[in-house]
Write an enzyme that holds these catalytic residues in place. Sequence first.
Site, PDB file in Angstrom:
ATOM      1  N   GLY A  27     -56.501  12.135  -0.321  1.00  0.00           N
ATOM      2  CA  GLY A  27     -55.887  11.202   0.608  1.00  0.00           C
ATOM      3  C   GLY A  27     -56.867  10.156   1.051  1.00  0.00           C
ATOM      4  CB  SER A  28     -56.840   7.902   3.910  1.00  0.00           C
ATOM      5  OG  SER A  28     -56.964   8.707   5.050  1.00  0.00           O
ATOM      6  N   GLY A  30     -60.115  12.256   5.303  1.00  0.00           N
ATOM      7  CA  GLY A  30     -61.134  13.085   4.650  1.00  0.00           C
ATOM      8  C   GLY A  30     -62.310  13.354   5.573  1.00  0.00           C
ATOM      9  CD  GLU A  70     -60.915  14.604  -6.298  1.00  0.00           C
ATOM     10  OE1 GLU A  70     -61.175  13.446  -6.678  1.00  0.00           O
ATOM     11  OE2 GLU A  70     -61.424  15.617  -6.790  1.00  0.00           O
TER      12      GLU A  70
END
Lengths: 500, 525
Positions: free
Chosen positions: B275-276, B280, B298
Site C-alpha cells: 500500500g502507501s 507502511g 511493498e
Amino acid sequence: MRFSRCHGSHLRLLSHLTSRRTMSQFASVLIPGRGEIKVPTGLFINNEFVRSVDSQEVIDAINPFTEEKICSVVAASAKDIDVAVAAARTAFKTTWGKNVTGFERSRLMNRLADLIEQNAQELAELESLNNGKPVKIARDFDIGDSVQVGWADKIAGESLEVDNKTKFAFTRHEPVGVCGKVAPALAVGCTIVMKPSELTPLTALKLSELAKEAGFPPGVLNTVPSLGSVGGAALAAHPDVDKVAFTGSTVTGRKIMEAAAKSNLKKVSLELGGKSPHLVFESCDMDQAANWAALGICYNSGQDCTAGSRVYVQDSIHDKFVELLVSKVKELVFGDGLDEKSSGGPVVNQTQYDKIWNYIESGKQEGAKAVLGGNKRPGKGFFVDPTIFTDIRPHMKIVKEEIFGPVLSVGRFKTEEEAIQLANDTTYGLGAGLHSNDANQCMRVASALEAGTINQYNLLSNNVPFGGKKQSVRRELGSYALQEFKAVHWNFGEKLAWPL
Amino acid sequence: MPGTFIHKFDTPVYKGTVNVSTGLFINNKFVDGSDTTTIEYVNSTGKLITTISEATAKDVDIAVKAAQEAYDTTWGLNTSGAERGDLLNKLATIMDAARDELAALEAMDNGKTFNWAKNVDVDFAIQVVKYYAGWADKIHGQTLETDEKKLTYTRHEPIGVVVSHILLASRWIMLISCQGTNNSIYDVCLEDCSCSCNGQYRRSEGDFHPLSIKSDIHTVVQPSEFTPLTALRMCSMIQEAGIPPGVVNVVTGYGNTVGAAISSHMDILKIAFTGSTIVGRKIMEAAARSNLKPVTLELGGKNPNIIFNDADLDNAVEWTSFGIYWNHGAACCAGSRIFVQSGIYDKFLEKFTEKSKAIRIGDPFGENIDEGPMSSEAQFNRIMGYIESGKTDGATVHTGGNRRGSEGYFIEPTIFTNVKADMKIVKEEIFGPVSVVVKFEDEDDVVRQANDTFYGLAAGVFSQDIDRAIRTAHRIQAGTVWVNCYNHFKPQVPFGGYRQSGIGRELGSYTAVKAVHINLGQRLS
C-alpha cells in the site's frame, strides 16, 4: 571485541595542530605488563582521526577493574554523523560499492584479518582494559571470530527459468549502500558508518587504524564514537543511511525501528535481547552438560545476548546437577582480565553493576534461593561473582527479564512436555541449549522450541555451547530465501575441558 | 447472522449470478462482527451495493486466537508439505472454475475492465497459488560444515500467526483482514511462512490477487469505499478446498481500528503490507512499539521507463502503453516516467500518443473496453488534481488531460511533455493513467534522472544493444528491471522495492535483490 558487532562512527580530517586546544587525537595508554601503546581517540572519517566539527564533548573510557579513566575519546555530534555519512556515500559511489570487484574487497578484508591476527594480543589487552573481559577470552574466542572474508567474491544471484522461448530473468544481489554494520556489509560492497558502544570505544578505533593500514579507501569504513542518544539517534533517523544493523537492548532496538519508519524507511536488522534456556535431561552426560551450562552463563560475565540464563533440569537429576554446576562455576577465577588465570572479569560499568545487583536482590526478595554467590565483594572493580538461584518461579523478575550479568536461574521439570513449555515461556527467542543423549528426544525438542523473533534462532543441541560457533551459520548473503530459520548445532563429540 | 450479497450480472461480457456472504470469516465460518456494526460497500460507480460486517479490535483478537489454535493443532508443523500442497492445488482448481465470477466481482469493485481482471489479475492469482502449492513440499534447510565433531543445520520453520494482505502458499496461516481505509483496502493475512520464497509469492499477489484487490491507495480521505467482495468469495473457496478452520481468517474493517489493532498486536508475528508509504510507515512504527514483529512492505513507486535510440520501436510502444495503462495506472509498478532518447523521441511520442488515444474507455463490463472508471471519487479527484498541477506548473498536455463524460469517474489517458524535474507530476506517485515523457541525450544523464526519486520499485529499459541494456539495468536503483518489456510478472521472480518503495524480500541481509527480466522475443499487441 567482536569486530562484526562494533558500531562505528567517524572523524573529520583536521590536523593535529588544530586540536591542541582540546585534546590530541591519540592517547598513550599504559597496559600493565606491556607498556604504553598509542590509541587513537579522534573520530575516524575518510581514513583520518579528527576532531568533532562543532562539539567539545568527550567520552571517558573507564577501566572496570580499577574504576579509573583510561583516556577520553571524541564524542561525535549529529553534525559529525552527517560528515561521516557523506564520506561513506562518496566512497560508495566512487571507490567501493559497485566500483570494486569481489576479489578486491576480499583481498583487503584478508589483509585486515591478517593485521587483526598479528595484533590480536594487543587488541585483546586493550579490550580487556576497557570492558574487563579476560584477555584470553577476548583473544581466543572473540577476535578469532571477527571478519567475514570469504563471501566477498561469492555473491551470486539466480537465473530463473520463466519461458525458454521468450523470456529470461535473473536476480542480482547488489550492495544496499551506506550501512551501520561492519564485516558482512564490507564484504558485499556497502560502506560503513560505525558507532561503537559508548562504553568501549577503544578497540573499534584501534581497528579503524588497522583498516587504514590494510588499504581500504578513505570513507569506506568510518568510526564515530558517540552517545547513543546523539550519534545512534542521528544514524537511525538519517535520510542518507540505507541500512542500520543494531545489536543491543530491545528498548533501543524499538527506537531505531521507529526512527527508520519515520525517516527514509531504511532497512533495519536487529539483534536484541534474550533469556535463553538450557534444558538438561536425565539421559545427558552430566559432567559435560554442567560445563556447557557454566560456560553459557559465565562467558563474558553473562553480558551476552545469547547467555544461557535459565537452566531447567529434570527432577531425577536436579540436586546432583546443581551441586555439580556449582562446583564447576566455583573453579573459575573472576579477576583482573589481564591475568591469564582469569576466566571472568568485572562487568562493564557502574550502571550495569547496579542493575545486576538489583536483580540479585529482587531474586532474594521474591524467594529464590542463592546457592552460589549473591554477596558483594569488597574493594575496587565492578565485580559480580557468578550467582546461581534455585527454587525459582516463572513470574520472578530474574526468570523473566534479561539481566546481562552472571546470574543464573535453575528450575526443574518432570516431563519433556513441561520442559518445552518452560523453555518457550518467554518473549524472547534467541538461543536455547539442549542436553540429552536420546537422539529422538533431541530431534523432538529441537523442533518444538520456539523462536518467534526477528533474530536467527541458535539452537544449540546436545551439549553445545552458546556463543560457540554461531557465526558460522550467519544468515546467508547469497540467498534472499532465508528470512527466518532455526540453526541447530549438534555436538556429537566436542568435549569442553573445565575450567577454561 | 451475516447477510449475503447476491448479484445477477447481465452484461455483454459476463452473464451469471454471484453469491457472497458478507460476514467476517473466522474458523471457516461467516460471522457478525462483535459489535454487529456494518460498513456500507460502495463500488466504483458510487452506488451502494451492499453492507459488510465490520470487524473491530475484538474481532482481531478472536481471529488471532483461531489462527494460533489452527497453527498449534491442524496446521503449522502438524501437516506435511504434501498435504498443504494438495490443499492449495484444490484451491487453485476451484478458483480456476470460478474465473469469470471472480473477475466480475473484481471489475465491479474497482473499475478495471472485466477482460483485464479475468485475463491478467485472476489468471495471475491462480498461477501464483499453483506455484506455491509446488513449494509446499520443497522447504529445505541447509547443513553447514563446521568441524567433524559437530553437526550444524538450518531448519526453515513457519513463523506462526502472520498477517499479510495477500494469499500465500506453503505453510501458511492467513488472517486476511480487509481494511477499508477510506478508499483503500488492504487485506491482511496471517501467514506462517519461512519458506524460502517469501519474497516471490508476496510480491506477486500485491495488485493481482483477487484477495488483495486494489491494494495501493495513498491517502485516506473518505471512509467508505473498499472492495472486500472478492476476498470474501475466496473464503468460501477456502472452505470448499478443505483448508482447516482457522488457517485463513478474514476480518474486514477500517485501518484506524482493525489495521491499528493488527499492527500493534502482541501475538501476530509478522505483517506483510502492500500500500502507501504513509501507511507502511505507521505499520512499521506500531510493530516497533509492540512486539517488534518483522514487517514486509511493498509501497509506492514513480517508476522510470527508458527507451534508447536503438530500441525496437513498436515493441517499446506496446509495452510502454501496458506499463502505464494497465489497471488505468493504479499500480505501484506503473511506468509513469518515460524517458526517450532524442533520436527516437518524435517517432516514439507519435506512436505512443496514437496508442493512448486508441484506448477505449467505458463500462468495465462493456465489449471491447480497455479502461474503466477510477476506483472512487477520492481517487478521481486526486488524479485530476495532479493533472491540474501539471498544467499550472507549465507542463504541456500532449494528449488527454480531461475527464471523459460527466458520469462515472473516467479520465482520459494523459501524456505530459516539457516537464521539469521538480514538478509534482514528475516527483509524486499519481496512481492513474497519467505519464510524463522526457527527452534525454546520453546514458549517464538518463541514469541520473531515473534515479532522482526517493522510490525504487521498478524500471523498464528498451534497447537492442545487450551491453547498454544490461549496464543500464544494473545502474538503476530499483528492485525490478524489465528489459524490453514492462509489467511482465512471473510467479518465480522476486519483487520488492529499493529505497522508500519498501522493505522486504530479504530482511536481514546486506544485499538487495534486483530481479532483471529480459524479453527475448515475446511480442505484445
